[in-house]
Scaffold this active site. Structure first.
Site, PDB file in Angstrom:
ATOM      1  N   LYS A  22      -9.883  -0.441   1.547  1.00  0.00           N
ATOM      2  CA  LYS A  22      -9.579   0.732   2.374  1.00  0.00           C
ATOM      3  C   LYS A  22     -10.125   2.024   1.756  1.00  0.00           C
ATOM      4  CE  LYS A  22      -6.818  -1.974   4.894  1.00  0.00           C
ATOM      5  NZ  LYS A  22      -7.255  -2.621   6.131  1.00  0.00           N
ATOM      6  N   ASP A  40     -11.434  -7.162   9.521  1.00  0.00           N
ATOM      7  CA  ASP A  40     -10.673  -5.969   9.158  1.00  0.00           C
ATOM      8  C   ASP A  40     -11.449  -4.667   9.239  1.00  0.00           C
ATOM      9  OD1 ASP A  40      -8.204  -4.815   8.207  1.00  0.00           O
ATOM     10  OD2 ASP A  40      -9.133  -4.558   6.251  1.00  0.00           O
ATOM     11  N   TYR A  86      -1.698  -3.768  -6.626  1.00  0.00           N
ATOM     12  CA  TYR A  86      -1.614  -4.403  -5.316  1.00  0.00           C
ATOM     13  C   TYR A  86      -2.865  -4.149  -4.469  1.00  0.00           C
ATOM     14  CZ  TYR A  86      -0.963  -4.647  -0.351  1.00  0.00           C
ATOM     15  OH  TYR A  86      -1.187  -4.899   0.975  1.00  0.00           O
ATOM     16  N   SER A 116      -2.484  -2.285  10.804  1.00  0.00           N
ATOM     17  CA  SER A 116      -2.305  -3.399   9.870  1.00  0.00           C
ATOM     18  C   SER A 116      -1.208  -4.339  10.347  1.00  0.00           C
ATOM     19  CB  SER A 116      -1.955  -2.870   8.479  1.00  0.00           C
ATOM     20  OG  SER A 116      -3.024  -2.142   7.946  1.00  0.00           O
ATOM     21  N   CYS A 147      -1.122  -6.364  12.834  1.00  0.00           N
ATOM     22  CA  CYS A 147      -0.947  -6.474  14.284  1.00  0.00           C
ATOM     23  C   CYS A 147      -1.850  -7.532  14.897  1.00  0.00           C
ATOM     24  CB  CYS A 147      -1.207  -5.123  14.959  1.00  0.00           C
ATOM     25  SG  CYS A 147       0.135  -3.945  14.762  1.00  0.00           S
ATOM     26  N   ARG A 185       0.860  -1.170   0.000  1.00  0.00           N
ATOM     27  CA  ARG A 185       0.000   0.000   0.000  1.00  0.00           C
ATOM     28  C   ARG A 185       0.905   1.230   0.000  1.00  0.00           C
ATOM     29  NH1 ARG A 185      -2.267  -0.910   4.551  1.00  0.00           N
ATOM     30  NH2 ARG A 185      -1.128   0.611   5.773  1.00  0.00           N
ATOM     31  N   ARG A 224      -0.022 -12.045   0.433  1.00  0.00           N
ATOM     32  CA  ARG A 224      -1.427 -12.022   0.842  1.00  0.00           C
ATOM     33  C   ARG A 224      -2.204 -13.237   0.357  1.00  0.00           C
ATOM     34  NH1 ARG A 224      -3.450  -7.241   3.721  1.00  0.00           N
ATOM     35  NH2 ARG A 224      -1.599  -5.939   3.884  1.00  0.00           N
ATOM     36  N   HIS A 279     -11.560   0.662  11.155  1.00  0.00           N
ATOM     37  CA  HIS A 279     -10.578  -0.381  10.857  1.00  0.00           C
ATOM     38  C   HIS A 279     -10.614  -1.398  12.001  1.00  0.00           C
ATOM     39  CE1 HIS A 279      -6.071  -1.358   9.928  1.00  0.00           C
ATOM     40  NE2 HIS A 279      -6.869  -2.106   9.206  1.00  0.00           N
TER      41      HIS A 279
END
Length: 633
Positions: free
Chosen positions: A254, A322, A245, A297, A299, A96, A416, A274
């Site tokens: 997002k 998410d 991506y 992100s 975590c 990102r 991913r 989030h």
């Protein structure tokens, strides 16, 4: 181009006058709602694709596109699994790109706060609407030449649900089409549901028109030197250029579900966050409670949402891993939906020990991006060493021969998986309930190796907003940052804000009303280490022990908490540690005075620098935390 350009003309007139013949290889343009026709006409005129493909979300469509991508070498079928594929991107397109992500408004301070003079703001990036439009028009002029424009109708949330929103994405990447089918609800039914409702306009191009000017690597056309992700909140529009991506190209994620949705939520009186959503059932009483948790992100949101409890008596089911859209109902209950249809998770560190439910979720109908491939047609990434033959030949994410024990990474740190949420073994039966699920607790957290206790509870809703505003964490591979350093990530929303963060905090404060059942808020830290760098808490499935304490606090148990200068801490012995061996409770919950004074002063300085006069002063006035630390520690 201006909104009143040729959008009012029939598309075939535009084609004849400006572009020549642009065939519609699938779908019927005339069956689309007029507002969609106008949107499509505008961008056909700008992007100049060779053909149009109006998607319907069907299985046959997915089969057709998948077959084409295999033929071109974009996808490799993984013979060890059913309907699973491997994709390798250009190594220049793997993360990102926050530095090239913009929010465009006429008024700068609608987007970003009044930062202190001489300070570089990090809570959003602003461009004037006209400047952003000029960049968009320059970059996207002819950007799809020689390529097909795919028209993707999708719903965030159950189609037609009261909390759901509709989007239409245009893209020249059929890889993106496949992933959008997994991550959102793509269906021809969208056109019927749209009716008089508005929709979020999403435009994406890999930025590599034919004939290509840049060498294509891994059959992945992109334009990494000119990546741009622009958001126009006022007209609910997103334009992304140059990258394929994840969140850069899957614009329902997002870009829509957080940046644009946060603006819609502000205007309509709800929250777009989030956050994971999970249900925990106490099997003794049969009572189920739902919690939402916001972590930066990588975590551990997915790991927490899918944990396998290590203590008896709890059943965990995941609603989302998410993003959460939260709205108070007419009875004052905060309800949450997961607007997504799939999981887009980071893979390194994921295995049958750390997250078996994630591993079981992507055994079918999944796309793996930038992982390694084993000789028997399986996948591999760091963390799976104990789950495959150590001598098996591996092809790393760069397409090079590799074996366990060799230097370097087999998979990219930000590799991913994309899979349908419905495949998760513990998906909640109500995960698609259009009304959402009732939320009892909101949890913040991050990677904090020192100083921050395992869990504490905020004193009030206002205090919880302050705790959320002060979230910090070690940086991760999800964005372009490198190295490990503690970074501010307020509300775990730093990269995803759609408007002025000070106004966002005020919007959170305004959620509290006398007739609402406000959920309790907490902060957790699974990552505290001792002086030797060893984790003090085992984490993973054992985190349910902390959630058990959280839910008992939500149920009103006053006997299990003690007041501290930073919030309510668990009373010693109130968390079930059965079977964990030597847990250093005092160290795990210690509050070093100098650490906390430094931390609070640094957080206050950060917010004064970054939010300035937009910061709601009532938070500091109501919760003089620095003074409590001085007096009580």
């Amino acid at each position: 181009m201006e909104d009143d350009a040729p959008e009012f003309m029939e598309i075939h007139e535009i084609v004849i006058q400006k572009l020549g013949h642009v065939p519609i290889v699938k779908g019927d343009f005339h069956m689309l709602p007029k507002k969609v026709q106008k949107f499509l006409a505008k961008w056909v005129y700008t992007c100049k694709p060779r053909a149009l493909y109006i998607c319907d979300g069907s299985h046959a469509e997915a089969e057709e596109v998948t077959h084409k991508l295999i033929e071109r070498g974009v996808l490799t079928k993984l013979k060890k699994y059913e309907n699973c594929y491997l994709c390798r991107t250009d190594p220049a397109d793997v993360a990102r790109v926050e530095s090239k992500t913009w929010i465009a408004t006429d008024d700068k301070y609608e987007t970003v706060p009044h930062v202190r003079q001489g300070v570089r703001g990090i809570l959003g990036q602003w461009k004037h609407t006209k400047e952003m439009e000029e960049e968009v028009n320059s970059d996207l002029d002819g950007c799809m030449a020689g390529r097909t424009m795919y028209v993707i109708p999708f719903s965030m949330g159950p189609i037609g649900g009261p909390l759901s929103k509709i989007g239409v994405q245009l893209t020249d990447s059929n890889y993106v089409l496949l992933c959008m089918r997994i991550m959102t609800r793509v269906s021809a039914d969208i056109w019927e549901v749209l009716g008089d409702n508005d929709f979020v306009r999403c435009v994406h191009s890999m930025g590599c028109p034919r004939p290509v000017q840049r060498k294509v690597v891994n059959h992945w056309p992109c334009n990494p030197d000119k990546i741009m992700i622009g958001h126009f909140p006022a007209r609910r529009e997103i334009v992304s250029f140059g990258s394929g991506y994840g969140g850069n190209s899957l614009l329902g994620k997002k870009c829509f579900a957080l940046r644009i949705a946060s603006v819609i939520a502000r205007d309509e009186g709800w929250l777009a966050e989030h956050m994971l959503i999970m249900g925990l059932t106490n099997e003794k009483t049969g009572e189920e409670k739902f919690v939402c948790a916001a972590f930066p992100s990588a975590c551990g949101k997915t790991n927490l949402a899918m944990i396998q409890p290590t203590i008896p008596g709890y059943k965990v089911r995941v609603v989302g891993d998410d993003i959460a859209w939260l709205r108070f109902d007419d009875k004052g209950v905060l309800r949450a939906i997961n607007p997504e249809n799939g999981f887009l998770g980071v893979l390194p560190g994921t295995n049958m020990k750390t997250n078996p439910n994630a591993m079981l979720s992507f055994q079918n109908i999944s796309i793996f991006t930038n992982v390694a491939e084993t000789a028997d047609g399986g996948v591999f990434w760091e963390g799976m060493e104990d789950e495959i033959d150590k001598n098996i030949a591996i092809t790393n994410w760069l397409g090079q021969p590799w074996k366990i024990g060799m230097p370097g990474n087999a998979a990219h740190p930000n590799s991913r998986f994309t899979c349908p949420a419905s495949q998760c073994p513990i998906i909640h039966p109500k995960w698609e309930d259009p009304k959402g699920v009732p939320v009892s607790a909101l949890i913040f957290g991050g990677r904090r190796p020192t100083g921050v206790p395992l869990v504490f509870e905020s004193y009030s809703w206002q205090h919880g907003v302050m705790v959320g505003a002060c979230v910090k964490s070690e940086s991760t591979a999800a964005a372009e940052h490198t190295g490990k350093k503690i970074m501010h990530d307020p509300m775990a929303m730093r990269p995803f804000m759609g408007y002025n963060f000070g106004k966002y905090l005020q919007h959170w404060l305004d959620m509290e009303k006398p007739d609402r059942n406000m959920p309790k808020s907490f902060h957790v830290n699974w990552f505290r280490v001792d002086e030797h760098g060893k984790f003090l808490w085992p984490g993973f499935g054992d985190n349910v022990r902390v959630l058990d304490w959280v839910l008992r606090r939500c149920a009103g148990d006053e006997s299990i908490a003690v007041k501290s200068p930073i919030g309510y801490l668990p009373k010693k012995g109130s968390i079930d540690l059965t079977g964990l061996g030597d847990i250093k409770w005092d160290e795990l919950f210690s509050l070093p005075k100098h650490y906390w004074l430094d931390d609070m002063r640094e957080s206050k300085l950060f917010l004064e620098d970054q939010v300035g006069t937009d910061f709601p002063q009532v938070i500091w006035e109501t919760h003089a935390q620095e003074k409590r630390i001085e007096e009580q520690l």
